[in-house]
Design a protein around this motif. Structure first.
Motif, PDB file in Angstrom:
ATOM      1  N   LYS A  53       0.852  -1.191   0.000  1.00  8.33           N
ATOM      2  CA  LYS A  53       0.000   0.000   0.000  1.00  8.33           C
ATOM      3  C   LYS A  53       0.889   1.242   0.000  1.00  8.33           C
ATOM      4  CE  LYS A  53      -3.492   2.218   2.931  1.00  8.33           C
ATOM      5  NZ  LYS A  53      -4.263   2.101   4.180  1.00  8.33           N
ATOM      6  N   ILE A  54       0.425   2.286  -0.688  1.00  3.81           N
ATOM      7  CA  ILE A  54       1.072   3.598  -0.642  1.00  3.81           C
ATOM      8  C   ILE A  54      -0.010   4.624  -0.387  1.00  3.81           C
ATOM      9  CG2 ILE A  54       2.320   5.381  -1.914  1.00  3.81           C
ATOM     10  CD1 ILE A  54       3.696   3.235  -3.494  1.00  3.81           C
ATOM     11  N   LYS A  55       0.273   5.516   0.556  1.00  6.81           N
ATOM     12  CA  LYS A  55      -0.662   6.613   0.818  1.00  6.81           C
ATOM     13  C   LYS A  55       0.152   7.875   1.103  1.00  6.81           C
ATOM     14  CE  LYS A  55      -1.373   6.073   5.782  1.00  6.81           C
ATOM     15  NZ  LYS A  55      -2.359   5.993   6.836  1.00  6.81           N
ATOM     16  N   VAL A  56      -0.525   8.993   1.180  1.00  8.83           N
ATOM     17  CA  VAL A  56       0.119  10.257   1.513  1.00  8.83           C
ATOM     18  C   VAL A  56      -0.134  10.545   2.988  1.00  8.83           C
ATOM     19  CG1 VAL A  56       0.160  12.745   1.076  1.00  8.83           C
ATOM     20  CG2 VAL A  56      -0.128  11.147  -0.827  1.00  8.83           C
ATOM     21  N   CYS A  60       4.186  13.333   2.660  1.00  5.09           N
ATOM     22  CA  CYS A  60       5.151  12.343   2.167  1.00  5.09           C
ATOM     23  C   CYS A  60       4.393  11.131   1.623  1.00  5.09           C
ATOM     24  CB  CYS A  60       6.046  11.842   3.300  1.00  5.09           C
ATOM     25  SG  CYS A  60       6.942  13.098   4.205  1.00  5.09           S
ATOM     26  N   TYR A  61       5.090  10.347   0.790  1.00  6.31           N
ATOM     27  CA  TYR A  61       4.555   9.049   0.432  1.00  6.31           C
ATOM     28  C   TYR A  61       4.889   8.089   1.566  1.00  6.31           C
ATOM     29  CZ  TYR A  61       3.659  10.298  -4.471  1.00  6.31           C
ATOM     30  OH  TYR A  61       3.170  10.861  -5.621  1.00  6.31           O
ATOM     31  N   GLU A  62       3.878   7.416   2.089  1.00 10.08           N
ATOM     32  CA  GLU A  62       4.076   6.407   3.120  1.00 10.08           C
ATOM     33  C   GLU A  62       3.858   5.045   2.460  1.00 10.08           C
ATOM     34  OE1 GLU A  62       2.537   5.219   7.587  1.00 10.08           O
ATOM     35  OE2 GLU A  62       1.323   6.576   6.380  1.00 10.08           O
ATOM     36  N   VAL A  63       4.865   4.195   2.539  1.00  8.85           N
ATOM     37  CA  VAL A  63       4.838   2.908   1.859  1.00  8.85           C
ATOM     38  C   VAL A  63       4.801   1.776   2.883  1.00  8.85           C
ATOM     39  CG1 VAL A  63       6.080   1.365   0.298  1.00  8.85           C
ATOM     40  CG2 VAL A  63       6.134   3.846  -0.090  1.00  8.85           C
TER      41      VAL A  63
END
Length: 90
Positions: A53-56, A60-63
């Protein structure tokens, strides 16, 4: 006196583990300069990551995923440079 010294040392030793909480990573890049998530996915997959999953978060991009060694990761990346800023889970 000894107990206070031991307590102080214990608290001091715990500080590095507390520094990398979720809210500690912030990015302030203008949205127009962000690279696409697909570029980050491609970069990380080339490095052997498995992305879940990737979210903002905090700009920042949180992976969420696993690195090439299979270690669980929750990592923050600069959205403009795609450089790793830090890890919550290592």
């Amino acid at each position: 006196m000894k107990a206070s010294v031991v307590l102080s040392l214990a608290l001091f030793a715990a500080v590095p583990t507390l520094v990398h909480a979720h809210g500690d990573f912030k990015c302030n890049e203008p949205a127009a300069e962000w690279k696409k998530r697909d570029e980050l996915v491609s970069k990380l997959e080339k490095e052997g990551w498995q992305i879940r999953k990737i979210k903002v978060d905090n700009g920042c991009y949180e992976v969420y995923g696993f690195d090439k060694q299979g270690n669980k990761k929750e990592s923050y990346f600069n959205p403009k440079t795609l450089e790793l800023i830090g890890n919550v889970v290592q």
